[in-house]
Design an enzyme around this catalytic site. Sequence first.
Site, PDB file in Angstrom:
ATOM      1  N   ASP A  59     -20.044 -12.970  22.959  1.00 56.20           N
ATOM      2  CA  ASP A  59     -19.535 -12.274  21.879  1.00 56.20           C
ATOM      3  C   ASP A  59     -19.116 -10.655  22.401  1.00 56.20           C
ATOM      4  O   ASP A  59     -19.852  -9.873  21.582  1.00 56.20           O
ATOM      5  CB  ASP A  59     -19.916 -12.493  20.606  1.00 56.20           C
ATOM      6  CG  ASP A  59     -19.176 -11.804  19.424  1.00 56.20           C
ATOM      7  OD1 ASP A  59     -17.925 -11.327  19.629  1.00 56.20           O
ATOM      8  OD2 ASP A  59     -19.788 -11.831  18.386  1.00 56.20           O
ATOM      9  N   GLU A 100     -29.089  -8.237  23.181  1.00 58.65           N
ATOM     10  CA  GLU A 100     -28.264  -7.064  22.578  1.00 58.65           C
ATOM     11  C   GLU A 100     -28.737  -5.782  22.948  1.00 58.65           C
ATOM     12  O   GLU A 100     -29.814  -5.586  23.204  1.00 58.65           O
ATOM     13  CB  GLU A 100     -28.358  -7.306  21.026  1.00 58.65           C
ATOM     14  CG  GLU A 100     -27.985  -5.982  20.371  1.00 58.65           C
ATOM     15  CD  GLU A 100     -26.481  -5.672  20.253  1.00 58.65           C
ATOM     16  OE1 GLU A 100     -25.554  -6.339  20.294  1.00 58.65           O
ATOM     17  OE2 GLU A 100     -26.357  -4.543  20.467  1.00 58.65           O
ATOM     18  N   GLN A 113     -20.141  -8.321  11.469  1.00 57.66           N
ATOM     19  CA  GLN A 113     -18.827  -8.304  11.092  1.00 57.66           C
ATOM     20  C   GLN A 113     -18.366  -7.884   9.877  1.00 57.66           C
ATOM     21  O   GLN A 113     -18.980  -8.199   8.680  1.00 57.66           O
ATOM     22  CB  GLN A 113     -18.541  -9.914  11.163  1.00 57.66           C
ATOM     23  CG  GLN A 113     -18.997 -10.523  12.629  1.00 57.66           C
ATOM     24  CD  GLN A 113     -17.971 -10.280  13.646  1.00 57.66           C
ATOM     25  OE1 GLN A 113     -16.683  -9.724  13.254  1.00 57.66           O
ATOM     26  NE2 GLN A 113     -18.154 -10.660  14.860  1.00 57.66           N
ATOM     27  N   CYS A 160     -12.600 -10.537  20.701  1.00 53.01           N
ATOM     28  CA  CYS A 160     -12.125  -9.470  19.729  1.00 53.01           C
ATOM     29  C   CYS A 160     -11.058  -9.102  20.703  1.00 53.01           C
ATOM     30  O   CYS A 160     -10.229  -8.043  20.006  1.00 53.01           O
ATOM     31  CB  CYS A 160     -12.792  -8.615  19.106  1.00 53.01           C
ATOM     32  SG  CYS A 160     -13.669  -7.718  20.417  1.00 53.01           S
ATOM     33  N   CYS A 208       0.636  -1.283   0.111  1.00 52.48           N
ATOM     34  CA  CYS A 208      -0.080  -0.017   0.079  1.00 52.48           C
ATOM     35  C   CYS A 208       0.785   1.297  -0.018  1.00 52.48           C
ATOM     36  O   CYS A 208       1.904   1.433   0.726  1.00 52.48           O
ATOM     37  CB  CYS A 208      -1.090   0.041   1.235  1.00 52.48           C
ATOM     38  SG  CYS A 208      -1.668   1.429   1.426  1.00 52.48           S
ATOM     39  N   CYS A 247      -3.649   0.069   8.982  1.00 55.77           N
ATOM     40  CA  CYS A 247      -3.084  -1.337   9.179  1.00 55.77           C
ATOM     41  C   CYS A 247      -1.666  -0.942   9.833  1.00 55.77           C
ATOM     42  O   CYS A 247      -1.118  -0.066   9.956  1.00 55.77           O
ATOM     43  CB  CYS A 247      -2.569  -1.795   7.499  1.00 55.77           C
ATOM     44  SG  CYS A 247      -4.088  -2.300   6.694  1.00 55.77           S
TER      45      CYS A 247
HETATM   46  N1  SAH Z   1     -22.335 -11.423  17.743  1.00 53.53           N
HETATM   47  C1  SAH Z   1     -22.617 -10.310  16.947  1.00 53.53           C
HETATM   48  C2  SAH Z   1     -22.350  -9.054  17.599  1.00 53.53           C
HETATM   49  C3  SAH Z   1     -20.894  -8.818  18.239  1.00 53.53           C
HETATM   50  S1  SAH Z   1     -20.324  -7.300  18.572  1.00 53.53           S
HETATM   51  C4  SAH Z   1     -21.961 -10.323  15.742  1.00 53.53           C
HETATM   52  O1  SAH Z   1     -21.195 -11.382  15.446  1.00 53.53           O
HETATM   53  O2  SAH Z   1     -22.532  -9.893  14.655  1.00 53.53           O
HETATM   54  C5  SAH Z   1     -20.865  -6.882  20.072  1.00 53.53           C
HETATM   55  C6  SAH Z   1     -22.183  -6.574  20.233  1.00 53.53           C
HETATM   56  O3  SAH Z   1     -22.385  -6.372  21.641  1.00 53.53           O
HETATM   57  C7  SAH Z   1     -22.365  -5.320  19.405  1.00 53.53           C
HETATM   58  O4  SAH Z   1     -23.543  -5.389  18.881  1.00 53.53           O
HETATM   59  C8  SAH Z   1     -22.971  -4.120  20.856  1.00 53.53           C
HETATM   60  O5  SAH Z   1     -23.923  -3.298  20.545  1.00 53.53           O
HETATM   61  C9  SAH Z   1     -23.306  -5.219  21.907  1.00 53.53           C
HETATM   62  N2  SAH Z   1     -23.114  -4.691  23.159  1.00 53.53           N
HETATM   63  C10 SAH Z   1     -22.424  -3.876  23.797  1.00 53.53           C
HETATM   64  N3  SAH Z   1     -22.330  -3.800  25.378  1.00 53.53           N
HETATM   65  C11 SAH Z   1     -23.435  -4.574  25.686  1.00 53.53           C
HETATM   66  C12 SAH Z   1     -24.081  -4.935  26.787  1.00 53.53           C
HETATM   67  N4  SAH Z   1     -23.947  -4.389  28.127  1.00 53.53           N
HETATM   68  N5  SAH Z   1     -25.211  -6.107  26.593  1.00 53.53           N
HETATM   69  C13 SAH Z   1     -25.496  -6.370  25.380  1.00 53.53           C
HETATM   70  N6  SAH Z   1     -24.796  -6.172  24.183  1.00 53.53           N
HETATM   71  C14 SAH Z   1     -23.987  -5.001  24.233  1.00 53.53           C
END
Ligand code: SAH
Length: 449
Positions: free
Chosen positions: A377, A329, A279, A404, A58, A67
């Site tokens: 997640d 969520e 994602q 992550c 790049c 990056c």
């Molecule tokens: N599993 C999903 C999202 C993962 S990202 C996927 O793979 O697409 C993490 C998510 O957690 C986000 O959507 C964010 O809005 C949510 N989040 C953040 N804090 C939270 C909380 N205290 N309770 C519930 N959800 C939450």
Amino acid sequence: MTHDGEGVGRVDGYTLFVPGALPGERISARVTKQKKQYGYAELDELLTASPDRLNPPCDIYEECGGCQLQHFDYEAQLTWKRQHVIDNLTRIGKLTVAGDGEDGGIVVHPTIGMENPWRYRNKAAVPIGTASASGELVGGFYERGTHRIIDMDDCLIQHDRNDEALRVVKRIARYLRVKPYDETTGEGVLRHVMVRTGFVTGEIMVVLVTNGQRLPRQPEWIESLRAELPGLKSIVQNVNERNTNVIFGDETRTLWGSDVIYDELDGIRFAISARSFYQVNPSQTIALYGKAVEYAALTGNENVIDAYCGIGTISLFLARKAGHVYGVEIVPEAIEDAKRNAALNGVENATFEAGPAEVVIPRWRKEGATADVIVVDPPRKGCDSALLETILKMQPERVVYVSCNPSTLARDLRVLEDGGYRTVEVTPVDMFPWTSHVEAVVSIHRINK
Ligand code: SAH
């Protein structure tokens, strides 16, 4: 290397952080900042280069902060990411990893990488500003360590359609003489542009983030965007009038087309709205969710909770194998998307609720809910301690942790271990090639029967 990919070296026992230096290299560097315990330096000359050193493809890699590892061989990156997970598990989590010479440790698999690790991103978000020399509207990225915006027309980790959409938006903004936002004076209109493209469907959403309610010359905007972007399905405006680095404000409205675009992962269709998390790397997402489903080890009867479920992506993957899936969520729009997505795919064994996982799940428990498997997640800061406590009280057979951030993952695994669970297996999945981000899926079993 540090967790963000900077080289770490020593001179007579004194630690220096040197961006751009690789493990095993001998370098000459110029010290730029000195503290008691450590300092920072700039790479001057490579005395002995690493065999894993690459010429970054790049053109703007040096200036851009996007990056961090384009100078590092891809296979070596995958090895480094696995080792980074292991280091966190052992140092922060005080866990034993198999291969350390002790029996029965956690199996950490090789990182699942991409065959072609370029042009993988389905989402781009860039700040808009004015070039100081020419006075022209620019959009791209902040120069490293500053807030000067460097114009960018081609990003090698973005899907071509996103690069093209950003070029088109900037061309239209210049032509319509839209005033770029100026963060020092708080004046100007256009702050950020976000584009998202469905890899399978080809559908494109453009989000214009404006300072103020009005998008000047809105009809011309709509007409030009439609004329120049064939896959365009949705134009959205988000209003952000605050003087902040946060991209989005609270108000979102559709200017033209649909409120959502659609995309598909492994045969499941998803509606995605402007503010929902989705994602960014679709092919690796399928690998990631595949591992999560494998670690859930479902037979068809289980009650499964999917905490931090976003638009219900993992939930719907799980629903194909579970008795019932309960998703939770915090973003209400994402939960609306999740419900719509379940219906869209004819899934009847998934229900969703909006709210903080650490509040909703304890309430479900009080109401008598049980779970055989809990999938989490969370965002980078990891799970709330109230949620971890509730998991320990609910005693699911298995917990699947999608993370992550290896350091908060390790911290949370320690809590689960102390509460009667054992971390069995970990698979890192490379969701973000050429960056230092590390994603991992973890299989955790209950041992106190
Ligand atoms: N599993 C999903 C999202 C993962 S990202 C996927 O793979 O697409 C993490 C998510 O957690 C986000 O959507 C964010 O809005 C949510 N989040 C953040 N804090 C939270 C909380 N205290 N309770 C519930 N959800 C939450």
